[in-house]
Motif scaffolding. Structure first.
Motif, mmCIF file in Angstrom:
data_model
loop_
_atom_site.group_PDB
_atom_site.id
_atom_site.type_symbol
_atom_site.label_atom_id
_atom_site.label_comp_id
_atom_site.label_asym_id
_atom_site.label_seq_id
_atom_site.Cartn_x
_atom_site.Cartn_y
_atom_site.Cartn_z
ATOM 1 N N LEU A 127 -9.681 11.305 0.072
ATOM 2 C CA LEU A 127 -10.092 10.698 -1.193
ATOM 3 C C LEU A 127 -9.316 11.259 -2.383
ATOM 4 O O LEU A 127 -8.814 10.513 -3.216
ATOM 5 N N ALA A 128 -9.210 12.601 -2.450
ATOM 6 C CA ALA A 128 -8.536 13.202 -3.613
ATOM 7 C C ALA A 128 -7.085 12.750 -3.679
ATOM 8 O O ALA A 128 -6.542 12.538 -4.773
ATOM 9 N N GLN A 129 -6.447 12.563 -2.508
ATOM 10 C CA GLN A 129 -5.055 12.118 -2.512
ATOM 11 C C GLN A 129 -4.955 10.648 -2.928
ATOM 12 O O GLN A 129 -4.032 10.257 -3.638
ATOM 13 N N ILE A 130 -5.935 9.826 -2.481
ATOM 14 C CA ILE A 130 -5.956 8.418 -2.917
ATOM 15 C C ILE A 130 -6.123 8.364 -4.442
ATOM 16 O O ILE A 130 -5.401 7.662 -5.147
ATOM 17 N N GLN A 131 -7.081 9.181 -4.929
ATOM 18 C CA GLN A 131 -7.328 9.220 -6.376
ATOM 19 C C GLN A 131 -6.069 9.601 -7.147
ATOM 20 O O GLN A 131 -5.716 8.967 -8.139
ATOM 21 N N ALA A 132 -5.389 10.642 -6.655
ATOM 22 C CA ALA A 132 -4.186 11.106 -7.349
ATOM 23 C C ALA A 132 -3.121 10.019 -7.349
ATOM 24 O O ALA A 132 -2.394 9.851 -8.332
ATOM 25 N N THR A 133 -3.031 9.248 -6.253
ATOM 26 C CA THR A 133 -2.037 8.162 -6.187
ATOM 27 C C THR A 133 -2.386 7.049 -7.163
ATOM 28 O O THR A 133 -1.530 6.544 -7.891
ATOM 29 N N VAL A 134 -3.685 6.697 -7.168
ATOM 30 C CA VAL A 134 -4.137 5.617 -8.052
ATOM 31 C C VAL A 134 -3.832 5.957 -9.510
ATOM 32 O O VAL A 134 -3.496 5.098 -10.314
ATOM 33 N N ASN A 153 9.342 8.224 -10.949
ATOM 34 C CA ASN A 153 8.779 9.140 -9.944
ATOM 35 C C ASN A 153 7.529 8.536 -9.313
ATOM 36 O O ASN A 153 7.328 8.598 -8.097
ATOM 37 N N SER A 154 6.681 7.938 -10.165
ATOM 38 C CA SER A 154 5.436 7.342 -9.664
ATOM 39 C C SER A 154 5.747 6.239 -8.658
ATOM 40 O O SER A 154 5.137 6.165 -7.588
ATOM 41 N N ILE A 155 6.721 5.375 -9.018
ATOM 42 C CA ILE A 155 7.045 4.251 -8.133
ATOM 43 C C ILE A 155 7.570 4.769 -6.793
ATOM 44 O O ILE A 155 7.158 4.313 -5.719
ATOM 45 N N ILE A 156 8.448 5.778 -6.851
ATOM 46 C CA ILE A 156 8.987 6.340 -5.605
ATOM 47 C C ILE A 156 7.838 6.910 -4.757
ATOM 48 O O ILE A 156 7.776 6.705 -3.543
ATOM 49 N N MET A 157 6.913 7.609 -5.411
ATOM 50 C CA MET A 157 5.809 8.206 -4.656
ATOM 51 C C MET A 157 4.923 7.142 -4.018
ATOM 52 O O MET A 157 4.524 7.262 -2.859
ATOM 53 N N ILE A 158 4.633 6.091 -4.789
ATOM 54 C CA ILE A 158 3.752 5.036 -4.250
ATOM 55 C C ILE A 158 4.414 4.367 -3.041
ATOM 56 O O ILE A 158 3.793 4.187 -1.982
ATOM 57 N N ILE A 159 5.694 4.025 -3.196
ATOM 58 C CA ILE A 159 6.401 3.383 -2.073
ATOM 59 C C ILE A 159 6.426 4.335 -0.874
ATOM 60 O O ILE A 159 6.164 3.945 0.272
ATOM 61 N N GLY A 160 6.733 5.604 -1.144
ATOM 62 C CA GLY A 160 6.804 6.594 -0.063
ATOM 63 C C GLY A 160 5.486 6.728 0.674
ATOM 64 O O GLY A 160 5.453 6.700 1.919
ATOM 65 N N ILE A 161 4.397 6.847 -0.059
ATOM 66 C CA ILE A 161 3.085 7.055 0.571
ATOM 67 C C ILE A 161 2.732 5.846 1.441
ATOM 68 O O ILE A 161 2.349 5.990 2.613
ATOM 69 N N ILE A 162 2.893 4.644 0.882
ATOM 70 C CA ILE A 162 2.457 3.444 1.605
ATOM 71 C C ILE A 162 3.333 3.174 2.833
ATOM 72 O O ILE A 162 2.842 2.935 3.932
ATOM 73 N N THR A 163 4.654 3.284 2.656
ATOM 74 C CA THR A 163 5.524 2.973 3.798
ATOM 75 C C THR A 163 5.400 4.046 4.891
ATOM 76 O O THR A 163 5.430 3.727 6.077
ATOM 77 N N ALA A 164 5.238 5.309 4.482
ATOM 78 C CA ALA A 164 5.089 6.361 5.499
ATOM 79 C C ALA A 164 3.787 6.158 6.277
ATOM 80 O O ALA A 164 3.725 6.397 7.484
ATOM 81 N N LEU A 165 2.747 5.687 5.564
ATOM 82 C CA LEU A 165 1.478 5.412 6.265
ATOM 83 C C LEU A 165 1.658 4.304 7.297
ATOM 84 O O LEU A 165 1.122 4.380 8.401
ATOM 85 N N THR A 166 2.441 3.278 6.937
ATOM 86 C CA THR A 166 2.599 2.159 7.881
ATOM 87 C C THR A 166 3.339 2.591 9.150
ATOM 88 O O THR A 166 3.178 1.991 10.205
ATOM 89 N N PHE A 167 4.161 3.648 9.038
ATOM 90 C CA PHE A 167 4.861 4.154 10.234
ATOM 91 C C PHE A 167 3.853 4.567 11.303
ATOM 92 O O PHE A 167 4.138 4.523 12.494
ATOM 93 N N PHE A 168 2.665 4.957 10.863
ATOM 94 C CA PHE A 168 1.664 5.450 11.817
ATOM 95 C C PHE A 168 0.677 4.378 12.272
ATOM 96 O O PHE A 168 -0.393 4.685 12.777
ATOM 97 N N PHE A 169 1.034 3.111 12.068
ATOM 98 C CA PHE A 169 0.256 2.039 12.696
ATOM 99 C C PHE A 169 0.672 1.961 14.162
ATOM 100 O O PHE A 169 1.855 1.775 14.461
ATOM 101 N N ILE A 184 11.504 1.934 6.130
ATOM 102 C CA ILE A 184 11.598 2.674 4.854
ATOM 103 C C ILE A 184 10.761 3.960 4.954
ATOM 104 O O ILE A 184 11.180 5.038 4.543
ATOM 105 N N GLY A 185 9.577 3.820 5.548
ATOM 106 C CA GLY A 185 8.692 4.983 5.714
ATOM 107 C C GLY A 185 9.367 6.084 6.501
ATOM 108 O O GLY A 185 9.235 7.272 6.202
#
Lengths: 248, 298, 261
Positions: A127-134, A153-169, A184-185
């Motif tokens: 949750l805290a990490q989701i909050q920090a991203t939001v 920086n924010s855009i790079i972080m958002i893209i990084g977090i989301i695409t890296a998460l999709t790698f683990f589908f 990309i992830g």
């Protein structure tokens, strides 16, 4: 009970500790050249000491919690009997007949850890990490000023977090849009590993530097013994390695 | 040995080059400048923001193997806390950290500090608390329950300072010195997250009062800490030997009596890093050449 | 008595959502309505190759589950490592290779013993199981790592498999395999160590791939279902983040306020 100053040697043993420290350091490092009887001897000593250390501390910690340190049982705090009995059940592993009983403490400990971990993780890592991203800044005063702008920086972080998460589908094929995202992830993950690798190199070098400073700077009564002991240790290593080789 | 098959030259030459080049700055310091990183500055800022008498927990969660990195971090910060008049409760959640912490505190507060008047009012060393995460959570909930006595066998309720520290809500800053688990992540999960909002003096992070945590760690673990640092769960980080050297320099600039020791070590580290970068570049070039060569022959 | 812990309400809501997703997916898969396919995980396929190679060369396999036990927070990685240990033991028994296992934490020794023995039983070779191949080297990080390094070197292992939580010792273990020219298959979810495995091993399991191993190897619909549910929870996190980022940019704070509850 383990004495509180167990880490400190009496001063009369300083020289012994110093000599031992130098020899052990050189003998262990000699493994980098070649596995030899001296590196093997120190390895076994290291493993044995660690086993004894762990045993002594765990034994002391467990019993001082329950019995002698705080006198919890003597104070009538009998609830402590339950964990003590449970931990003793581990020993049923050695019984052929009551073998299964050891599984109860294992299950309880694993269950407690699972519960604790889920509670802790869902708040701090999820949750805290989701909050920090939001709340990453994308618009507002000063967000797109300077270089690099905070917004980028924010855009790079958002893209990084989301695409890296999709790698683990795992249960959806990585094709189409998902395939692009996972690729990309993957690059983001690799970049993270690279930076972590840099950090680790730094740590490894620190440990090596620490050992070298021990050799170069530690003195005994103004006598920088390492300067004399290191060559002696090195010669011993070479002689033993030659002897080991001649043995075949 | 397969080593020769996989690398173009014997790796043992690399060891020798590394050994010789690292030794030079240790014996003849280069005195390179030390810039202070924002993460180290944050640790300093969070510490000087406290008022005398505030309570800081120092958690010694490392073993002898990472002493070269962790010891200068916690020693300099402990010294800083003492000079600022902060009161310190020290604990160890690693068995190996138990005796190490006694030695480190003795260096700062003086040999036999446990028998002085300051003990029990300005400093308390509780010692090793077993149970890792469970021990940590219990300590956060109720300090007296985690361990009945301090490291020296005195009952915790008999110590004046411990009368004031009943749970983590009474703590103003948590200093976590770690090289693994339990470490900063466990403090965040089992203490900070669990007790958020319990003390209104704690700084506000996303609308909640969070226990401020500063951490010092081996450089290996720092990349893993970064998400927590950027999310505000960690206030500041001392990154390995470099972070330790930076904090020592900060302390030494204000308190010249504190021995600033990491200069030659940091010089050696800079040299080592340049060397490693060179090796990586050479390795990649050699790999690219051998790959293109292999392509032609096939 | 106050049942609501302020500041943790959103966490509880999130916990309920994640649990619901996992349970629903699990029941659907177990019921047989839909059992999703798991994407290929190269590292797990490589284990058979590693065991086969060790058998051909007549040299042993080194296996560790990292520094985890069952009494720490990383036990889920250890359990995943033990899962793969069972699979490896079965393969080793089938091919007749010697499998050496080095536990770090004494509390997992009985479990490892049972898991390995079960593997040998599944391969129909219980008599080939030798408990002395489970070698305890003390519960301290570097002595343990150095012990594994030395033993791997002396035994000249041909396959080096490390699955579980690893810390600073990871490169020492990789080095051991490099010295003996072993095929290396490694996996961990400790992100500060994965880079070593990616660089130093032939096949690496990255992060959650390790935890997916149980489902992947067993093909058990219940385990596959929970993995499917976990995918949905990741999707939920992505959705919340995306919506949250857009709302925050539009200066709507409703979601932020909820997350801070």
């Amino acid at each position: 009970m383990i004495p509180p100053n167990i880490g400190q040697l009496p001063p009369e043993l300083d020289l012994f500790a110093a000599i031992f420290g130098v020899f052990a350091t050189i003998f262990i490092y000699s493994f980098l050249w070649k596995e030899n009887p001296l590196s093997r001897a120190v390895e076994h000593l290291f493993v044995g000491l660690a086993a004894v250390f762990t045993l002594a501390f765990m034994y002391d910690a467990a019993l001082s919690q329950a019995v002698w340190g705080t006198n919890r049982l003597a104070e009538g705090n009998f609830i402590w009997i339950i964990p003590i009995l449970l931990s003793l059940m581990y020993f049923f592993f050695f019984s052929k007949k009551y073998f299964f009983l050891y599984r109860y403490p294992v299950s309880i400990v694993a269950g407690v850890m699972a519960g604790m971990m889920i509670c802790g993780m869902i708040q701090s890592n999820f949750l805290a990490q989701i909050q920090a991203t939001v709340e990453l800044p994308l618009v507002g005063a000063g967000v797109w000023e300077g270089w690099p702008p905070a917004g980028l920086n924010s855009i790079i972080m958002i893209i990084g977090i989301i695409t890296a998460l999709t790698f683990f589908f795992f249960t959806w094929e990585h094709t189409g849009a998902l395939g692009i995202s996972t690729r990309i992830g993957r690059y983001f993950l690799m970049a993270t590993f690279g930076s972590a690798y840099g950090g680790t190199v730094m740590a490894r070098m620190s440990l090596f530097i620490g050992r070298l400073r021990f050799l170069y700077e530690t003195s005994y009564q103004d006598w920088f013994w390492a300067w004399y002991l290191v060559p002696i240790a090195a010669i011993i290593v070479i002689l033993v390695a030659l002897w080991d080789r001649s043995k075949g | 040995m397969p080593t020769e098959e996989k690398t173009p030259f014997d790796r043992r030459y690399i060891y020798i080059v590394l050994f010789v080049l690292i030794s030079i700055p240790l014996l003849y310091p280069l005195n390179l400048p030390i810039p202070i990183s924002p993460m180290s500055q944050d640790v300093w800022d969070a510490t000087v923001a406290l008022s005398p008498g505030d309570i800081v927990v120092h958690s010694f969660d490392f073993g002898p193997s990472t002493l070269p990195e962790n010891e200068p971090q916690c020693s300099s910060h402990l010294f800083h806390c003492r000079e600022l008049g902060l009161r310190v409760v020290a604990v160890a959640f690693w068995a190996a950290g138990g005796p190490l912490a006694h030695d480190i505190i003795s260096e700062i507060y003086g040999e036999g500090y446990e028998n002085t008047a300051a003990y029990g009012t300005e400093i308390v060393y509780i010692g090793y608390i077993p149970g890792a995460e469970v021990g940590m959570q219990t300590f956060g909930d109720s300090t007296w329950d985690a361990k009945g006595t301090d490291h020296y066998g005195t009952s915790l309720p008999d110590l004046a300072l411990m009368q004031e520290v009943r749970s983590v809500a009474d703590v103003t800053l948590w200093a976590e010195w770690t090289s693994g688990t339990p470490g900063e992540q466990q403090v965040i999960q089992f203490i900070q997250g669990r007790h958020q909002g319990e003390n209104t003096d704690w700084p506000l992070v996303r609308g909640e009062h969070l226990l401020p945590i500063v951490a010092g760690s081996t450089a290996v673990s720092v990349p893993g800490m970064m998400p927590f640092y950027s999310a505000g769960q960690l206030v500041g980080i001392l990154n390995g030997l470099a972070g330790a050297g930076e904090y020592e320099k900060l302390v030494n600039d204000v308190y010249p009596q504190y021995p600033y020791e990491q200069g030659p070590g940091l010089d050696a580290q800079s040299v080592a890093h340049i060397l490693v970068i060179l090796f990586v570049v050479i390795g990649n070039i050699t790999w690219a050449i051998s790959k293109s060569g292999g392509g032609k022959s096939s | 008595m106050n049942f609501i812990n302020e500041g943790l309400v959103a966490s509880f809501a999130m916990l309920v959502i994640v649990l619901a997703e996992i349970l629903i997916a699990l029941f659907i898969a177990r019921g047989g309505t839909h059992v999703p396919k798991i994407r290929k995980i190269a590292g797990l396929e490589a284990i058979e190759e590693a065991v086969g190679r060790a058998t051909e060369m007549g040299r042993p396999i080194t296996y560790t589950t990292g520094l985890g036990g069952i009494r720490d927070q990383y036990y889920y990685q250890t359990v995943a490592g033990l899962n793969i240990l069972g699979h490896t033991a079965e393969l080793a028994a089938k091919y007749g290779a010697k499998l050496l296992y080095f536990p770090y934490d004494p509390t997992i020794m009985p479990m490892a013993h049972e898991v390995m023995e079960q593997g040998y039983i599944r391969a129909g070779k219980q008599e080939a199981f030798n408990p002395e191949n489970i070698i305890y080297l003390g519960g301290d990080q570097f002595p343990w790592a150095f012990g594994v390094l030395g033993t791997t070197y002396r035994e000249q292992s041909a396959a080096n498999i490390h699955m579980g939580p690893f810390w600073a010792e990871s490169l020492i273990l990789a080095e051991a395999g490099f010295y003996t020219g072993a095929i290396q298959v490694m996996g961990t979810a400790n992100y500060h160590q994965i880079h070593f495995f990616v660089v130093a091993s032939d096949y690496a399991l990255i992060g959650e791939e390790l935890m997916a191993a149980g489902a992947y190897l067993s093909k058990d619909p219940t385990q596959i279902g929970s993995l499917w549910g976990a995918d949905f929870s990741k999707l939920t996190a992505i959705a919340i983040m995306l919506i949250g980022v857009i709302l925050t940019a539009a200066n709507v704070t409703a979601l932020n306020d909820f997350l801070a509850l």
